[in-house]
Design an enzyme around this catalytic site. Sequence first.
Site, PDB file in Angstrom:
ATOM      1  N   ILE A   9     113.999 -49.284 -70.626  1.00  0.00           N
ATOM      2  CA  ILE A   9     113.671 -50.151 -69.483  1.00  0.00           C
ATOM      3  C   ILE A   9     112.510 -49.551 -68.681  1.00  0.00           C
ATOM      4  CG2 ILE A   9     114.587 -51.434 -67.517  1.00  0.00           C
ATOM      5  CD1 ILE A   9     117.408 -50.890 -68.578  1.00  0.00           C
ATOM      6  N   GLY A  60     113.741 -40.930 -74.620  1.00  0.00           N
ATOM      7  CA  GLY A  60     112.497 -41.693 -74.470  1.00  0.00           C
ATOM      8  C   GLY A  60     111.419 -41.200 -75.428  1.00  0.00           C
ATOM      9  N   TYR A  65     130.648 -41.795 -66.160  1.00  0.00           N
ATOM     10  CA  TYR A  65     129.315 -42.403 -65.989  1.00  0.00           C
ATOM     11  C   TYR A  65     129.331 -43.385 -64.819  1.00  0.00           C
ATOM     12  CZ  TYR A  65     125.513 -45.746 -67.092  1.00  0.00           C
ATOM     13  OH  TYR A  65     124.440 -46.597 -67.034  1.00  0.00           O
ATOM     14  N   ASN A 110     124.072 -56.173 -69.019  1.00  0.00           N
ATOM     15  CA  ASN A 110     123.679 -55.629 -70.330  1.00  0.00           C
ATOM     16  C   ASN A 110     122.226 -55.992 -70.625  1.00  0.00           C
ATOM     17  OD1 ASN A 110     126.712 -55.828 -70.484  1.00  0.00           O
ATOM     18  ND2 ASN A 110     126.208 -54.786 -72.398  1.00  0.00           N
ATOM     19  N   ILE A 125     129.258 -54.269 -87.494  1.00  0.00           N
ATOM     20  CA  ILE A 125     130.673 -54.236 -87.096  1.00  0.00           C
ATOM     21  C   ILE A 125     130.795 -54.914 -85.742  1.00  0.00           C
ATOM     22  CG2 ILE A 125     132.623 -52.752 -86.498  1.00  0.00           C
ATOM     23  CD1 ILE A 125     131.402 -50.614 -88.310  1.00  0.00           C
ATOM     24  N   PHE A 143     133.184 -55.170 -82.818  1.00  0.00           N
ATOM     25  CA  PHE A 143     134.400 -54.624 -82.215  1.00  0.00           C
ATOM     26  C   PHE A 143     135.057 -55.691 -81.337  1.00  0.00           C
ATOM     27  CE2 PHE A 143     131.836 -50.866 -83.268  1.00  0.00           C
ATOM     28  CZ  PHE A 143     132.773 -50.146 -83.991  1.00  0.00           C
ATOM     29  N   ARG A 167     130.047 -60.502 -72.770  1.00  0.00           N
ATOM     30  CA  ARG A 167     129.059 -59.763 -71.987  1.00  0.00           C
ATOM     31  C   ARG A 167     128.039 -60.712 -71.379  1.00  0.00           C
ATOM     32  NH1 ARG A 167     132.393 -56.734 -72.719  1.00  0.00           N
ATOM     33  NH2 ARG A 167     132.413 -54.599 -73.529  1.00  0.00           N
ATOM     34  N   ARG A 186     137.016 -50.619 -79.161  1.00  0.00           N
ATOM     35  CA  ARG A 186     137.141 -49.165 -79.051  1.00  0.00           C
ATOM     36  C   ARG A 186     137.735 -48.813 -77.681  1.00  0.00           C
ATOM     37  NH1 ARG A 186     130.977 -48.436 -80.764  1.00  0.00           N
ATOM     38  NH2 ARG A 186     130.962 -50.306 -79.449  1.00  0.00           N
TER      39      ARG A 186
END
Length: 306
Positions: free
Chosen positions: A12, A36, A140, A169, A198, A200, A207, A264
């Site tokens: 970003i 980066g 986080y 997101n 995959i 999940f 989202r 997960r």
Amino acid sequence: MNMLITGGAGFIGSHAAEEFINKGYDVTVIDNLCSGKKENLPSSVNFIEADITDYNFSSLFQKKQFDYIIHFAAQIDVRKSVENPIFDAHINIEGLLNILQSTVNSSIKKFVFISSAGVMYGNTDEPADELTPPAPVSPYGVSKLSGEHYLASYHHNHNLNYTILRLANVYGPRQDPLGEAGVVAIFANQMINRKQSILFGFGELIRDYVYVKDVINAVVKCLDKGNGEIFNISTSEPTTVKELFEKMRSNFTDIPDPLFLPARPGELDRSIVNYHKAKNILGWAPLVDLNQGLTSTIEYFKNLKK
Ligand SMILES: NC(=O)c1ccc[n+]([C@@H]2O[C@H](COP(=O)([O-])OP(=O)(O)OC[C@H]3O[C@@H](n4cnc5c(N)ncnc54)[C@H](O)[C@@H]3O)[C@@H](O)[C@H]2O)c1
């Protein structure tokens, strides 16, 4: 106008660097290149390869008077933060404080702190607005919320002008296709290489995907508006991972069917964010719809492969 962008060589941050160079700003980027890449940056950027946790920002600020600081540099991996919360706090809290402490007695016009909406609000039945009480569960999320509180503290004690953007997101060109986050970049890379993806949460996780250029428009708009405010930057459009996968697959032929696995640990079922405050105060709204944004992102990754 002089601008400092931390983490400006990343996904970003590099779009921000590009935007402000195009607007005629003198842009300095500080990045330790842990994720980066220097080639993400326009050549006219003043690039400093350094770690925000130990860089001497005071001596930089003595040499150059910055008008704006946009803070993107961060440890961004939720799972890594659970495994090593001390490292996460070192980068996301101590690194931030190292910069903030050096802004004391400087005359910067605005400090923009890039925060995260998903980790702040948790599962959301209705699109969460900024009045929704933050309830981060990952280290986080806790370090991002701490950062937000530190900004309010520096405003109170040192009159620092700041704005916080809580991003949903984000997706778009230059996102790391091999990282843990960034499902659009991951799927694009897998589809280009005809590898099975995959999904999940059996593809049902919901989202709110916002295109990177829209995020940068929000950064531009908050430079002279929204002092001391927090804004969600999102689309408020719910999309399941399965819908996302199918939209992306329609840009290709012969993509194998995905593998459906359970979510997960720690993954949210549903994360949707309300951006009306940004609309009302910043005059910001997302302009790029998901189909358009996905097409541009896929084009970018296809061209990388050529
Ligand atoms: N991508 C998303 O969906 C999303 C969502 C919400 C919030 N954010 C926030 O946006 C910001 C940018 O994220 P991104 O997706 O572009 O990730 P990114 O990994 O591409 O960018 C982070 C940049 O910071 C640099 N960096 C990391 N630690 C550093 C350190 N100690 N010193 C100097 N530089 C360092 C990295 O090299 C990288 O260039 C982060 O603060 C992240 O928390 C991202």
